[in-house]
Design a protein around this motif. Structure first.
Motif, PDB file in Angstrom:
ATOM      1  N   LEU A 131       5.195  -4.657  -8.417  1.00 41.76           N
ATOM      2  CA  LEU A 131       3.794  -4.468  -8.798  1.00 41.76           C
ATOM      3  C   LEU A 131       2.909  -4.216  -7.585  1.00 41.76           C
ATOM      4  O   LEU A 131       1.971  -3.405  -7.645  1.00 41.76           O
ATOM      5  CB  LEU A 131       3.277  -5.698  -9.564  1.00 41.76           C
ATOM      6  N   LYS A 180       6.810  -9.163  -8.683  1.00 45.15           N
ATOM      7  CA  LYS A 180       5.634  -9.185  -7.800  1.00 45.15           C
ATOM      8  C   LYS A 180       5.720  -8.094  -6.739  1.00 45.15           C
ATOM      9  O   LYS A 180       4.730  -7.413  -6.457  1.00 45.15           O
ATOM     10  CB  LYS A 180       5.499 -10.556  -7.130  1.00 45.15           C
ATOM     11  N   TYR A 213      -1.006  -3.867  -8.020  1.00 46.75           N
ATOM     12  CA  TYR A 213      -1.184  -4.877  -9.064  1.00 46.75           C
ATOM     13  C   TYR A 213      -0.708  -6.258  -8.617  1.00 46.75           C
ATOM     14  O   TYR A 213       0.165  -6.370  -7.759  1.00 46.75           O
ATOM     15  CB  TYR A 213      -0.389  -4.497 -10.323  1.00 46.75           C
ATOM     16  N   ARG A 214      -1.253  -7.262  -9.281  1.00 49.43           N
ATOM     17  CA  ARG A 214      -0.817  -8.647  -9.077  1.00 49.43           C
ATOM     18  C   ARG A 214      -0.330  -9.196 -10.416  1.00 49.43           C
ATOM     19  O   ARG A 214      -0.994  -9.035 -11.441  1.00 49.43           O
ATOM     20  CB  ARG A 214      -1.967  -9.504  -8.565  1.00 49.43           C
ATOM     21  N   LEU A 215       0.816  -9.847 -10.380  1.00 53.83           N
ATOM     22  CA  LEU A 215       1.392 -10.438 -11.588  1.00 53.83           C
ATOM     23  C   LEU A 215       0.576 -11.647 -12.020  1.00 53.83           C
ATOM     24  O   LEU A 215       0.223 -12.490 -11.202  1.00 53.83           O
ATOM     25  CB  LEU A 215       2.839 -10.872 -11.318  1.00 53.83           C
ATOM     26  N   ALA A 243      -0.448  -7.893 -15.735  1.00 54.57           N
ATOM     27  CA  ALA A 243      -0.762  -7.684 -14.323  1.00 54.57           C
ATOM     28  C   ALA A 243      -2.182  -7.141 -14.207  1.00 54.57           C
ATOM     29  O   ALA A 243      -2.715  -6.566 -15.165  1.00 54.57           O
ATOM     30  CB  ALA A 243       0.239  -6.720 -13.687  1.00 54.57           C
TER      31      ALA A 243
END
Length: 199
Positions: free
Chosen positions: A35, A32, A40-42, A54
């Motif tokens: 990312l 997390k 980005y978000r997991l 992601a």
């Protein structure tokens, strides 16, 4: 006067190496954090030991990463055997990655996704990607006659025997060739670090 959106600094672009490295990271909290550096978000529901999903909510970019063979996994070794026999699509590993990717596409309603794979993960992402997706593969596991798809950018390090049988793969010179055993040297993921291939 500049608009507020012009003043917002976007994270740096993610490279193919970054994406693959995050995919191999086993600690979810660390994934997390890594990312987040790229915006980005997991997606925890669509991530496991074999693949990572992601999403960047600002750019609306879906990222799917498939890892290479885990040498401690009998299932992965069996998947390698099936790849060599031409039956990759019949394996549990392929089916699991395909299901997760298709679920992510439906969930985020994305018309184009970015997929990245290393070694065994390469033919998997190449196989599950849609024609409109962008595919990046590094040292892709290939069998005789394997071809690189039109939407795939494939790279291999000189001396890597795992990717030697494929066609349409860009070969990158290996500065350590001859100083180490090629299979142990050329196939390593860190060989992609200095390629600077942005996704």
């Amino acid at each position: 006067m500049e608009s507020n959106s012009a003043l917002i600094k976007r994270p740096k672009p993610m490279s193919m190496h970054d994406a693959l490295k995050i995919g191999y990271t086993r600690n979810e909290k660390k994934q997390k954090q890594m990312l987040k550096r790229f915006g980005y978000r997991l997606d925890e529901d669509l991530t496991n030991r074999n693949h990572l999903t992601a999403y960047d909510p600002v750019t609306k970019k879906l990222l799917f990463v498939s890892n290479g063979t885990n040498p401690m996994s009998v299932k992965d070794i069996w998947t390698d055997v099936n790849l060599a026999l031409g039956n990759l699509k019949g394996t549990d590993r392929y089916k699991s990655d395909k299901k997760a990717f298709r679920t992510a596409v439906a969930k985020y309603d994305e018309k184009e996704a970015v997929l990245a794979g290393h070694s065994l993960g390469s033919p998997i992402v190449s196989g599950i990607a849609r024609p409109e997706d962008k595919v990046y593969t590094f040292n892709p596991a290939r069998t005789v006659g394997s071809k690189t798809r039109q939407n795939e950018k494939a790279f291999r390090i000189e001396g890597d025997i795992v990717s030697a049988l494929g066609s349409g793969i860009k070969t990158i010179p290996n500065p350590t060739l001859g100083r180490e055993i090629p299979i142990l040297d050329a196939h390593r993921l860190d060989r992609a670090k200095n390629l600077n291939i942005a996704l």
